[in-house]
Design a protein around this motif. Structure first.
Motif, PDB file in Angstrom:
ATOM      1  N   LEU A  27      21.497  72.664  38.921  1.00 30.87           N
ATOM      2  CA  LEU A  27      20.355  73.539  39.284  1.00 30.87           C
ATOM      3  C   LEU A  27      19.475  73.264  38.902  1.00 30.87           C
ATOM      4  CD1 LEU A  27      21.049  75.786  42.336  1.00 30.87           C
ATOM      5  CD2 LEU A  27      22.621  77.300  40.037  1.00 30.87           C
TER       6      LEU A  27
ATOM      7  N   LYS B 187      15.049  70.491  48.697  1.00 27.38           N
ATOM      8  CA  LYS B 187      15.622  71.126  47.910  1.00 27.38           C
ATOM      9  C   LYS B 187      15.455  72.830  48.720  1.00 27.38           C
ATOM     10  CE  LYS B 187      15.997  74.218  44.151  1.00 27.38           C
ATOM     11  NZ  LYS B 187      16.449  74.149  42.838  1.00 27.38           N
TER      12      LYS B 187
ATOM     13  N   LYS C 133      19.646  71.934  49.170  1.00 29.79           N
ATOM     14  CA  LYS C 133      20.121  73.480  49.648  1.00 29.79           C
ATOM     15  C   LYS C 133      21.150  73.274  49.289  1.00 29.79           C
ATOM     16  CE  LYS C 133      18.268  77.012  53.024  1.00 29.79           C
ATOM     17  NZ  LYS C 133      17.326  77.991  53.509  1.00 29.79           N
ATOM     18  N   ASN C 134      21.443  73.166  50.724  1.00 29.34           N
ATOM     19  CA  ASN C 134      23.690  73.330  50.602  1.00 29.34           C
ATOM     20  C   ASN C 134      24.169  73.129  49.263  1.00 29.34           C
ATOM     21  OD1 ASN C 134      22.601  72.073  52.983  1.00 29.34           O
ATOM     22  ND2 ASN C 134      24.359  73.750  53.987  1.00 29.34           N
ATOM     23  N   TYR C 135      23.777  71.905  48.352  1.00 27.44           N
ATOM     24  CA  TYR C 135      24.591  71.655  47.355  1.00 27.44           C
ATOM     25  C   TYR C 135      24.004  72.621  46.130  1.00 27.44           C
ATOM     26  CZ  TYR C 135      25.849  69.718  43.226  1.00 27.44           C
ATOM     27  OH  TYR C 135      26.549  68.554  42.235  1.00 27.44           O
ATOM     28  N   HIS C 136      22.738  73.538  45.939  1.00 27.30           N
ATOM     29  CA  HIS C 136      22.384  74.230  45.217  1.00 27.30           C
ATOM     30  C   HIS C 136      22.836  75.713  45.773  1.00 27.30           C
ATOM     31  CE1 HIS C 136      19.076  71.478  43.046  1.00 27.30           C
ATOM     32  NE2 HIS C 136      20.683  70.826  42.672  1.00 27.30           N
ATOM     33  N   THR C 137      23.153  75.638  46.838  1.00 26.83           N
ATOM     34  CA  THR C 137      23.502  77.282  47.044  1.00 26.83           C
ATOM     35  C   THR C 137      24.770  77.521  47.139  1.00 26.83           C
ATOM     36  OG1 THR C 137      21.734  77.532  48.886  1.00 26.83           O
ATOM     37  CG2 THR C 137      24.122  78.626  48.988  1.00 26.83           C
ATOM     38  N   TYR C 138      25.777  76.540  46.919  1.00 26.70           N
ATOM     39  CA  TYR C 138      26.953  76.254  46.454  1.00 26.70           C
ATOM     40  C   TYR C 138      27.429  76.206  44.804  1.00 26.70           C
ATOM     41  CZ  TYR C 138      31.732  75.223  46.912  1.00 26.70           C
ATOM     42  OH  TYR C 138      33.743  74.975  47.081  1.00 26.70           O
TER      43      TYR C 138
ATOM     44  N   SER D   5      24.746  77.977  42.866  1.00 29.73           N
ATOM     45  CA  SER D   5      25.143  79.283  42.405  1.00 29.73           C
ATOM     46  C   SER D   5      25.411  79.786  42.718  1.00 29.73           C
ATOM     47  CB  SER D   5      23.589  79.125  42.927  1.00 29.73           C
ATOM     48  OG  SER D   5      23.317  79.194  44.744  1.00 29.73           O
ATOM     49  N   THR D   6      26.794  79.726  43.808  1.00 24.05           N
ATOM     50  CA  THR D   6      26.980  81.276  44.701  1.00 24.05           C
ATOM     51  C   THR D   6      29.184  81.137  44.000  1.00 24.05           C
ATOM     52  OG1 THR D   6      28.092  80.099  46.513  1.00 24.05           O
ATOM     53  CG2 THR D   6      25.510  81.276  47.100  1.00 24.05           C
TER      54      THR D   6
END
Length: 472
Positions: free
Chosen positions: A372, A386, A392-397, A399-400
């Motif tokens: 991340l 990203k 974008k999907n991977y980093h959203t996961y 971070s959440t």
């Protein structure tokens, strides 16, 4: 055979106690009560087998002193938990080197244990007490055995736990230890080898009573393993730092423990030392472990499926969170589409000399699914991915979701990447070009996943034994 003058016949008298409950239950002997019972029976000091690191629950066994045994005709007694049969002969623990690397073998072995325990939640497992004695003694005990056993069990010698609670507790412990070991492999703290020994010991303790090697024994002594377990009823490390993984009482790894962890033992080590000398052709290695390059190219032209590993299981995640498997597939599909769309002549005709990733896992973590905190160049294609692509999907996961789910997802991605036969040849740096140009081929360059093939490595050219020798 029951007459002493004809010789001595010794048999085992065993009696089990099972719960009468509305749901499956697990019984554990209270070792304080068991120890007192053995002492009253005048056995030798019993050997206690704790369940996990629980100080007061498990099993015990002891022999009778020879002089006493000759009088009462009793030789040996054991009180144990039949749930050991769940894993008996069904599991193989990973090597320390596999755990240190947290590789696919490590995860597969650990997942096998959790799967067995998950299935066991539907069954009950009582307790059992066995006595090895002469026929005369057994015949004298049989009329009162049931009554004595009932009174013994009801005297708070056994604790009964619902199977779903008991096995889920240990499944969670095993999974957390697996995730912790994955962090050790990823962060490589200064005590990574000692932490690996500790983690493997804790995992083994849950399902069996492991034999400690000298290195593990030193680690446990430094952490006051036995006194801590006895005092608090279960072992834990109060001085473990969550971020750095440092442990106050644990020393840094030295050369002997590093060598002990990173190497294997016995025949396996001997085979690995000189694999090129293993010419055997087996189902695992149809061309031998190290065929020549000529043999590899020849079989690739004639029958390539002979040396390709066909995966038997496409389940990428063993997590209890069933969505992980589907998220892995969605990410892989989007990654494949996005990455294919990055093909552009400019990427291929401007190759740069970047450092190369060393392992297949480096390729996953550094080249395609970066962490991340990765900084992207605004002019790179990765900045776009990203913003609107798979990253974008991977980093959203990342971070959440909680750490447990993140590690499960990364395990699933690693398992999926292990099944890929080849990938675009990309340097480790995330801001490097997504494709590398091969001037000899006039197109993109690819790298091969060695795990996808039934080959240990490329061996030397084979001698041609069919060459004719002409005399002058």
């Amino acid at each position: 055979m029951s007459k002493p003058e004809n010789g001595e016949c010794v048999i085992d008298l065993g009696i089990s106690a099972s719960p009468e409950a509305d749901e499956p239950m697990v019984g554990l002997w209270n070792l304080t009560q068991v120890d007192a019972s053995f002492a009253k029976a005048a056995t030798n000091t019993p050997r206690l087998f704790n369940v996990g690191t629980l100080a007061d629950y498990g099993a015990g066994s002891a022999e009778y002193p020879i002089d006493h045994a000759s009088v009462i005709q009793m030789r040996y007694r054991i009180a144990y938990n039949p749930m050991f049969e769940i894993v008996r002969g069904n599991i193989q623990f990973p090597e320390n080197s596999d755990a240190y690397a947290a590789n696919g073998t490590f995860h597969a072995c650990i997942n096998q244990i959790t799967n067995l325990y998950r299935d066991a939640k539907q069954s009950s497992y009582g307790v059992r007490d066995e006595l090895r004695a002469s026929i005369q003694t057994v015949k004298a005990l049989l009329p009162i055995t049931k009554e004595k056993m009932s009174a013994y069990v009801n005297a708070k010698t056994v604790i009964w736990i619902p199977s779903r609670i008991y096995f889920e507790f240990w499944i969670r412990c095993i999974q957390e230890l697996k995730f912790f070991q994955s962090r050790v492999a990823k962060q490589r703290p200064l005590n990574a080898c000692n932490l690996t020994l500790l983690n493997m010991h804790l995992i083994k303790c849950i399902v069996t009573n492991p034999r400690e090697d000298s290195f593990t024994r030193f680690v446990l002594q430094d952490l006051n393993f036995q006194p801590s377990s006895q005092r608090f009823g279960i072992f834990f490390i109060p001085t473990h730092h969550h971020q750095t993984l440092a442990v106050y009482q644990m020393e840094q790894d030295d050369d002997p423990v590093i060598q002990h962890i990173t190497s294997t033992c016995g025949k396996r080590k001997q085979c690995q030392n000189d694999p090129s000398e293993d010419p055997r052709r087996t189902e695992e290695y149809p061309l031998g472990t190290h065929p020549s390059w000529h043999e590899i190219t020849d079989i690739s032209d004639t029958n390539p499926t002979l040396i390709i590993n066909t995966p038997s299981n496409l389940q990428f995640s063993q997590s209890t969170n069933g969505q992980i498997h589907h998220i892995v597939i969605q990410l892989l599909c989007k990654w494949t589409h996005n990455y294919t769309c990055t093909i552009n002549p400019i990427f291929l005709t401007e190759p740069e000399n970047y450092p190369q990733p060393e392992t297949w896992q480096d390729i996953l973590n550094l080249a395609f699914f970066p962490p991340l905190e990765t900084e992207f160049s605004a002019s790179s294609v990765w900045h776009i991915l990203k913003a609107i692509g798979y990253l974008k999907n991977y980093h959203t996961y990342l971070s959440t979701k909680p750490e447990h789910d993140i590690l499960s997802l990364q395990d699933g991605l690693q398992a999926a990447f292990d099944l890929l036969e080849c990938l675009p040849d990309k340097a480790a740096g995330i801001n490097t070009q997504p494709w590398k140009y091969d001037p000899d081929k006039g197109g993109p360059s690819f790298i091969v996943n060695a795990k996808a093939y039934k080959i240990g490595g490329v061996g030397p050219p084979k001698k041609n034994t069919n060459t004719l020798i002409h005399k002058p």
